[in-house]
Design a protein around this motif. Sequence first.
Motif, PDB file in Angstrom:
ATOM      1  N   GLN A  36      12.270  79.692  72.762  1.00 24.61           N
ATOM      2  CA  GLN A  36      13.516  79.528  73.493  1.00 24.61           C
ATOM      3  C   GLN A  36      14.671  79.200  72.547  1.00 24.61           C
ATOM      4  OE1 GLN A  36      12.744  81.079  76.374  1.00 24.61           O
ATOM      5  NE2 GLN A  36      14.163  79.655  77.297  1.00 24.61           N
ATOM      6  N   ALA A  37      14.370  78.432  71.507  1.00 30.33           N
ATOM      7  CA  ALA A  37      15.408  78.056  70.546  1.00 30.33           C
ATOM      8  C   ALA A  37      15.947  79.288  69.829  1.00 30.33           C
ATOM      9  CB  ALA A  37      14.854  77.056  69.541  1.00 30.33           C
ATOM     10  N   PHE A  38      15.053  80.260  69.561  1.00 30.98           N
ATOM     11  CA  PHE A  38      15.506  81.472  68.896  1.00 30.98           C
ATOM     12  C   PHE A  38      16.241  82.398  69.860  1.00 30.98           C
ATOM     13  CE2 PHE A  38      14.273  81.383  64.587  1.00 30.98           C
ATOM     14  CZ  PHE A  38      13.161  80.571  64.497  1.00 30.98           C
ATOM     15  N   ILE A  39      15.805  82.399  71.125  1.00 33.24           N
ATOM     16  CA  ILE A  39      16.452  83.254  72.116  1.00 33.24           C
ATOM     17  C   ILE A  39      17.816  82.695  72.499  1.00 33.24           C
ATOM     18  CG2 ILE A  39      16.287  84.152  74.469  1.00 33.24           C
ATOM     19  CD1 ILE A  39      13.218  84.059  74.089  1.00 33.24           C
ATOM     20  N   THR A  40      17.847  81.373  72.794  1.00 33.46           N
ATOM     21  CA  THR A  40      19.110  80.695  73.136  1.00 33.46           C
ATOM     22  C   THR A  40      19.261  79.504  72.207  1.00 33.46           C
ATOM     23  OG1 THR A  40      17.913  79.414  74.820  1.00 33.46           O
ATOM     24  CG2 THR A  40      19.067  81.358  75.571  1.00 33.46           C
ATOM     25  N   PRO A  41      19.842  79.695  71.028  1.00 38.00           N
ATOM     26  CA  PRO A  41      19.899  78.660  70.003  1.00 38.00           C
ATOM     27  C   PRO A  41      20.652  77.411  70.393  1.00 38.00           C
ATOM     28  CG  PRO A  41      21.294  80.526  69.428  1.00 38.00           C
ATOM     29  CD  PRO A  41      20.467  80.943  70.597  1.00 38.00           C
ATOM     30  N   ARG A  42      21.509  77.477  71.422  1.00 37.85           N
ATOM     31  CA  ARG A  42      22.213  76.268  71.828  1.00 37.85           C
ATOM     32  C   ARG A  42      22.587  76.370  73.292  1.00 37.85           C
ATOM     33  NH1 ARG A  42      26.129  79.074  68.678  1.00 37.85           N
ATOM     34  NH2 ARG A  42      27.851  79.854  69.920  1.00 37.85           N
ATOM     35  N   ALA A  43      22.679  75.238  73.932  1.00 39.50           N
ATOM     36  CA  ALA A  43      23.128  75.218  75.302  1.00 39.50           C
ATOM     37  C   ALA A  43      24.615  75.548  75.327  1.00 39.50           C
ATOM     38  CB  ALA A  43      22.886  73.835  75.911  1.00 39.50           C
ATOM     39  N   LYS A  44      25.039  76.311  76.305  1.00 39.68           N
ATOM     40  CA  LYS A  44      26.436  76.716  76.390  1.00 39.68           C
ATOM     41  C   LYS A  44      27.350  75.508  76.440  1.00 39.68           C
ATOM     42  CE  LYS A  44      29.559  79.579  79.088  1.00 39.68           C
ATOM     43  NZ  LYS A  44      29.702  80.407  80.300  1.00 39.68           N
ATOM     44  N   GLY A  45      28.282  75.455  75.507  1.00 30.40           N
ATOM     45  CA  GLY A  45      29.238  74.364  75.498  1.00 30.40           C
ATOM     46  C   GLY A  45      28.753  73.088  74.846  1.00 30.40           C
ATOM     47  N   GLY A  46      27.481  73.013  74.448  1.00 26.33           N
ATOM     48  CA  GLY A  46      26.983  71.806  73.805  1.00 26.33           C
ATOM     49  C   GLY A  46      27.664  71.598  72.460  1.00 26.33           C
ATOM     50  N   LEU A  47      27.994  70.348  72.142  1.00 22.51           N
ATOM     51  CA  LEU A  47      28.712  70.065  70.902  1.00 22.51           C
ATOM     52  C   LEU A  47      27.931  69.177  69.937  1.00 22.51           C
ATOM     53  CD1 LEU A  47      32.266  69.325  72.384  1.00 22.51           C
ATOM     54  CD2 LEU A  47      31.416  71.499  71.466  1.00 22.51           C
ATOM     55  N   LYS A  48      26.772  68.703  70.344  1.00 20.33           N
ATOM     56  CA  LYS A  48      26.032  67.734  69.538  1.00 20.33           C
ATOM     57  C   LYS A  48      25.767  68.239  68.131  1.00 20.33           C
ATOM     58  CE  LYS A  48      21.948  64.751  69.630  1.00 20.33           C
ATOM     59  NZ  LYS A  48      20.729  64.373  70.403  1.00 20.33           N
ATOM     60  N   ASP A  49      25.399  69.507  68.000  1.00 21.43           N
ATOM     61  CA  ASP A  49      25.079  70.056  66.678  1.00 21.43           C
ATOM     62  C   ASP A  49      26.319  70.259  65.812  1.00 21.43           C
ATOM     63  OD1 ASP A  49      25.712  72.124  68.588  1.00 21.43           O
ATOM     64  OD2 ASP A  49      25.184  73.584  67.043  1.00 21.43           O
ATOM     65  N   LEU A  50      27.515  70.124  66.411  1.00 18.87           N
ATOM     66  CA  LEU A  50      28.758  70.302  65.656  1.00 18.87           C
ATOM     67  C   LEU A  50      29.356  68.984  65.192  1.00 18.87           C
ATOM     68  CD1 LEU A  50      30.476  73.120  67.743  1.00 18.87           C
ATOM     69  CD2 LEU A  50      29.003  73.335  65.732  1.00 18.87           C
ATOM     70  N   ALA A  51      28.702  67.884  65.518  1.00 24.25           N
ATOM     71  CA  ALA A  51      29.178  66.568  65.073  1.00 24.25           C
ATOM     72  C   ALA A  51      28.739  66.361  63.624  1.00 24.25           C
ATOM     73  CB  ALA A  51      28.642  65.469  65.977  1.00 24.25           C
ATOM     74  N   ARG A  52      29.419  67.030  62.726  1.00 23.58           N
ATOM     75  CA  ARG A  52      29.063  66.982  61.309  1.00 23.58           C
ATOM     76  C   ARG A  52      30.328  67.157  60.479  1.00 23.58           C
ATOM     77  NH1 ARG A  52      26.964  72.368  62.834  1.00 23.58           N
ATOM     78  NH2 ARG A  52      28.431  73.921  62.017  1.00 23.58           N
ATOM     79  N   GLY A  53      30.209  66.861  59.175  1.00 20.85           N
ATOM     80  CA  GLY A  53      31.365  66.998  58.297  1.00 20.85           C
ATOM     81  C   GLY A  53      32.516  66.136  58.772  1.00 20.85           C
ATOM     82  N   GLU A  54      33.706  66.724  58.878  1.00 20.45           N
ATOM     83  CA  GLU A  54      34.879  65.985  59.344  1.00 20.45           C
ATOM     84  C   GLU A  54      34.742  65.557  60.804  1.00 20.45           C
ATOM     85  OE1 GLU A  54      37.658  64.738  58.109  1.00 20.45           O
ATOM     86  OE2 GLU A  54      37.101  65.262  56.068  1.00 20.45           O
ATOM     87  N   MET A  55      33.839  66.198  61.527  1.00 19.78           N
ATOM     88  CA  MET A  55      33.619  65.869  62.938  1.00 19.78           C
ATOM     89  C   MET A  55      32.373  64.992  63.137  1.00 19.78           C
ATOM     90  SD  MET A  55      36.099  67.367  64.708  1.00 19.78           S
ATOM     91  CE  MET A  55      37.174  66.796  63.356  1.00 19.78           C
ATOM     92  N   ALA A  56      31.873  64.396  62.071  1.00 28.50           N
ATOM     93  CA  ALA A  56      30.642  63.594  62.155  1.00 28.50           C
ATOM     94  C   ALA A  56      30.803  62.389  63.083  1.00 28.50           C
ATOM     95  CB  ALA A  56      30.217  63.141  60.756  1.00 28.50           C
ATOM     96  N   ARG A  57      32.023  61.872  63.212  1.00 30.64           N
ATOM     97  CA  ARG A  57      32.259  60.697  64.063  1.00 30.64           C
ATOM     98  C   ARG A  57      32.661  61.078  65.480  1.00 30.64           C
ATOM     99  NH1 ARG A  57      36.538  58.462  62.800  1.00 30.64           N
ATOM    100  NH2 ARG A  57      37.308  59.806  61.138  1.00 30.64           N
ATOM    101  N   LEU A  58      32.492  62.345  65.812  1.00 31.25           N
ATOM    102  CA  LEU A  58      32.835  62.817  67.143  1.00 31.25           C
ATOM    103  C   LEU A  58      31.984  62.093  68.183  1.00 31.25           C
ATOM    104  CD1 LEU A  58      34.906  65.039  67.872  1.00 31.25           C
ATOM    105  CD2 LEU A  58      32.972  66.595  68.153  1.00 31.25           C
TER     106      LEU A  58
END
Length: 206
Positions: A36-58
């Motif tokens: 499922q992770a390969f078919i749908t790598p992320r839930a639509k609109g999910g931001l958790k995996d983008l909390a990194r770099g300059e956005m780590a404190r998001l």
Amino acid sequence: MSQDKEAGSPRVGVLKFALWGAALVGVAVVVYIIAQAFITPRAKGGLKDLARGEMARLILPAEASAAPATSFFDADGKPVRIGDFRGKVVVVNLWATWCAPCILEMPTLAKLAEAQKGRDVVVLAISIDRDKDADKARAFIAKNAPLAFYRDPKSSLPFSLTPPTAAMPTTLVFGRDGVERARMLGEADWGGKDAAAVIDRLLEEK
């Protein structure tokens, strides 16, 4: 003695079978999750995996919270609400001229606004300066085009949020549906690829 062993052996066999069965079910579940992770790598609109770099404190809210109905003012003194921009991704930055980190990060918000021109994105830099400092705040924003001047002289908006905020700067990101999707307390670089990834993810939502 031998009779006891013979009587116990079927039970041992059943136990082994049950353990192997449970193990196979576990493996199947793991394979399914990976697939499922390969078919749908992320839930639509999910931001958790983008909390990194300059956005780590998001900060990602645990519960959905709509933008408050509290009004602030545009450059002409006309009342405006965050909800007026529903249908677009809205980045709201609460700042003041007395806030050094606010001054430092503002050019990055201007860079974000410039990069997002022509897309369904609005960057609202809302000054909470008192009336006596309004001209100073207006002049500062004029140096950070294409940002427009907005003000909330009574600091009503920060305390209308869920939860309220007293931190300066505070930046909030609202999805097209008018719901807060992320929040940043303190200075960050909004002009880089990490912030752009957050905006792009939210623009994917319909």
